[in-house]
Design an enzyme around this catalytic site. Structure first.
Site, PDB file in Angstrom:
ATOM      1  CD  GLU A 183      -2.917  -1.224   2.272  1.00 34.69           C
ATOM      2  OE1 GLU A 183      -4.053  -1.638   2.031  1.00 34.69           O
ATOM      3  OE2 GLU A 183      -2.540  -0.890   3.400  1.00 34.69           O
ATOM      4  CB  CYS A 211       2.924   7.445   3.300  1.00 33.59           C
ATOM      5  SG  CYS A 211       3.460   6.315   4.578  1.00 33.59           S
ATOM      6  CB  CYS A 251       7.015  -5.170   8.831  1.00 28.25           C
ATOM      7  SG  CYS A 251       8.402  -4.447   9.727  1.00 28.25           S
ATOM      8  CB  CYS A 280       5.829  -2.438  16.380  1.00 32.00           C
ATOM      9  SG  CYS A 280       7.544  -2.176  15.855  1.00 32.00           S
ATOM     10  CB  CYS A 313       2.630  -1.597  13.844  1.00 26.86           C
ATOM     11  SG  CYS A 313       2.800  -1.415  12.060  1.00 26.86           S
ATOM     12  CB  CYS A 353       0.542   6.292  11.281  1.00 26.50           C
ATOM     13  SG  CYS A 353       1.028   7.887  10.744  1.00 26.50           S
TER      14      CYS A 353
HETATM   15  N1  SAH Z   1       8.924   0.535   9.939  1.00 22.06           N
HETATM   16  C1  SAH Z   1       9.259   1.903  10.026  1.00 22.06           C
HETATM   17  C2  SAH Z   1       8.473   2.789   9.096  1.00 22.06           C
HETATM   18  C3  SAH Z   1       6.970   2.545   8.979  1.00 22.06           C
HETATM   19  S1  SAH Z   1       5.891   2.884  10.345  1.00 22.06           S
HETATM   20  C4  SAH Z   1       9.115   2.389  11.436  1.00 22.06           C
HETATM   21  O1  SAH Z   1       8.562   1.665  12.260  1.00 22.06           O
HETATM   22  O2  SAH Z   1       9.597   3.472  11.720  1.00 22.06           O
HETATM   23  C5  SAH Z   1       5.520   4.621  10.330  1.00 22.06           C
HETATM   24  C6  SAH Z   1       5.151   5.162  11.730  1.00 22.06           C
HETATM   25  O3  SAH Z   1       3.805   4.805  12.128  1.00 22.06           O
HETATM   26  C7  SAH Z   1       6.064   4.591  12.802  1.00 22.06           C
HETATM   27  O4  SAH Z   1       6.473   5.585  13.692  1.00 22.06           O
HETATM   28  C8  SAH Z   1       5.149   3.602  13.471  1.00 22.06           C
HETATM   29  O5  SAH Z   1       5.616   3.309  14.740  1.00 22.06           O
HETATM   30  C9  SAH Z   1       3.838   4.329  13.453  1.00 22.06           C
HETATM   31  N2  SAH Z   1       2.684   3.448  13.719  1.00 22.06           N
HETATM   32  C10 SAH Z   1       2.602   2.123  13.546  1.00 22.06           C
HETATM   33  N3  SAH Z   1       1.387   1.664  13.914  1.00 22.06           N
HETATM   34  C11 SAH Z   1       0.681   2.740  14.335  1.00 22.06           C
HETATM   35  C12 SAH Z   1      -0.656   2.911  14.810  1.00 22.06           C
HETATM   36  N4  SAH Z   1      -1.490   1.884  14.899  1.00 22.06           N
HETATM   37  N5  SAH Z   1      -1.046   4.146  15.138  1.00 22.06           N
HETATM   38  C13 SAH Z   1      -0.207   5.202  14.996  1.00 22.06           C
HETATM   39  N6  SAH Z   1       1.054   5.100  14.536  1.00 22.06           N
HETATM   40  C14 SAH Z   1       1.511   3.883  14.218  1.00 22.06           C
HETATM   41 FE1  SF4 Z   2       7.394  -2.822  11.087  1.00 27.13          FE
HETATM   42 FE2  SF4 Z   2       5.163  -1.582  11.917  1.00 27.13          FE
HETATM   43 FE3  SF4 Z   2       7.218  -1.891  13.600  1.00 27.13          FE
HETATM   44 FE4  SF4 Z   2       7.448  -0.170  11.547  1.00 27.13          FE
HETATM   45  S1  SF4 Z   2       6.026   0.006  13.273  1.00 27.13           S
HETATM   46  S2  SF4 Z   2       8.974  -1.679  12.220  1.00 27.13           S
HETATM   47  S3  SF4 Z   2       6.241  -1.255   9.963  1.00 27.13           S
HETATM   48  S4  SF4 Z   2       5.986  -3.544  12.675  1.00 27.13           S
END
Ligand code: SAH
Ligand code: SF4
Length: 387
Positions: free
Chosen positions: A116, A129, A136, A140, A143, A366
């Protein structure tokens, strides 16, 4: 939410996946590789650099998808290029447009995986974006992408291809100066951990930043990492774009749970790499992203610890209200809690903007990105990536 039902629309764009005909993509090739490809095609070595510039101008300034349109190249050369190479973009499977103008593209790449890409228009800029991986490998806990099994790294062609698809769809070719472009900024904040796919991300961004390429200034590109410490300095040295760190917690105990890569490289190691980041200055601050999770990481004590931890680092703190997804184990912090947290950070001298959730009605905000690629994971190799 009062979102109108959103029906994914088919786009009037080529639906064939790139390289479907076994052709090699010229998109995303670094300059020396493009020169070599032209020599391979029969261009005299002394003329190849000039031809490479011409081809790049057609691809990245004009957005052409067909070698036949490259009218300043000889007919023969155009035909030979078309026999060997392709300018196809990733296939657009669906496009959704949010009430707030945010657009989400679901793209199919070679091998059947899906990613996406999200376009976020604002009054003074338009940010794309971009994803760096299908899924991934990291997990996390807040996420959505983290719940999807990684299928594979994207190629440089597929990363640059996401920018081309958005510009095709927005009618964004041939606009000068850059300020007039609809896609004026790129953030590597889509699906995937960009620093686990460093070479392809670097090559793609070098094309994005090159004056003969997409000609975006390096300060209009931001790479976000969850904290792959050994690769962080390379971002400054080999790409030179802005850096964002997904910080999200102020103790190792909490960060271990939210961002499990913290067990490998903890807060102290991560902050050391930030302090050593090449190009760090007040004009080029590091963005610390901080997702606001109710009762988990949003107390006044957290805010105070945060400013202590980052003391001395030119930084801005981006507060991201948690964006929910089906089955998510967290809740978004209340607005007054976010405001109180931001006030403490702000009083310590750091800008602390709250990131307005965009495209929530189409799950484009995000952390909400997740494609159905896991369906095909058994058919594809996922070996060799990630931690
Ligand atoms: N993997 C990389 C880049 C993609 S995530 C990283 O983790 O930095 C882009 C941003 O969105 C990151 O800061 C991530 O922590 C945040 N993010 C992930 N899940 C989210 C959620 N459910 N609500 C708000 N931000 C979120
Ligand atoms: Fe991967 Fe989501 Fe963690 Fe970014 S925030 S490193 S996309 S699992």
């Amino acid at each position: 939410m009062h979102a109108a039902p959103i029906v994914p629309e088919a786009l009037a764009l080529p639906r064939r996946a790139p390289e479907a005909d076994g052709l090699r993509s010229l998109i995303g090739l670094a300059r020396p590789a493009l020169v070599a490809a032209l020599v391979e095609t029969g261009v005299a070595p002394e003329k190849a650099p000039m031809r490479a510039d011409q081809v790049w101008t057609w691809i990245y300034h004009r957005g052409v998808r067909d070698f036949a349109a490259m009218s300043n190249l000889g007919k023969d050369l155009r035909a030979r290029l078309a026999e060997r190479f392709t300018l196809e973009r990733p296939e657009v499977v669906a496009r959704q447009v949010s009430e707030d103008g945010t657009r989400k593209y679901l793209l199919r790449v070679a091998g059947g995986g899906e990613v996406e890409t999200v376009y976020i228009p604002e009054s003074d800029r338009g940010t794309l974006c971009v994803s760096s991986q299908i899924g991934c490998t990291l997990t996390c806990s807040f996420c959505h992408t983290g719940t999807q099994r990684l299928v594979r790294n994207l190629t440089a062609a597929e990363i640059v291809g996401q920018i081309l698809v958005a510009r095709d769809d927005l009618g964004d070719w041939g606009r000068t100066p850059v300020e007039k472009r609809l896609v004026s900024n790129v953030v590597l904040m889509g699906m995937g951990e960009p620093l686990y796919n460093f070479d392809a991300v670097r090559d793609a961004m070098l094309v994005a930043m090159d004056g003969a390429g997409l000609a975006l200034s390096r300060r209009r590109i931001t790479l976000s990492t969850s904290g792959v410490v050994p690769e962080i300095a390379r971002v400054g040295e080999e790409i030179g774009c802005l850096l964002a760190i997904s910080f999200h917690a102020t103790t190792d105990e909490v960060r271990d749970k939210l961002v499990p890569i913290n067990r490998k490289w903890n807060i102290a190691a991560l902050l050391d790499s930030c302090r050593a980041y090449p190009r760090l200055s007040n004009a080029e601050r590091i963005t610390f992203e901080y997702v606001m999770l109710k009762g988990v990481n949003d107390s006044d004590a957290d805010a105070r610890r945060l400013v202590k931890l980052i003391a001395g680092i030119p930084a801005k703190i981006n507060l991201i209200p948690f964006n929910p997804w089906p089955g998510a184990p967290y809740e978004r912090s209340d607005p007054d809690r976010i405001e109180a947290f931001g006030r403490i950070v702000n009083r310590a001298g750091y800008a602390s903007p709250v990131r307005t959730p965009r495209g929530e009605d189409i799950m484009a905000a995000c952390g909400q990105l997740k494609s159905a690629s896991e369906r095909v994971r058994r058919a594809t190799t996922a070996a060799g990536y990630g931690a």
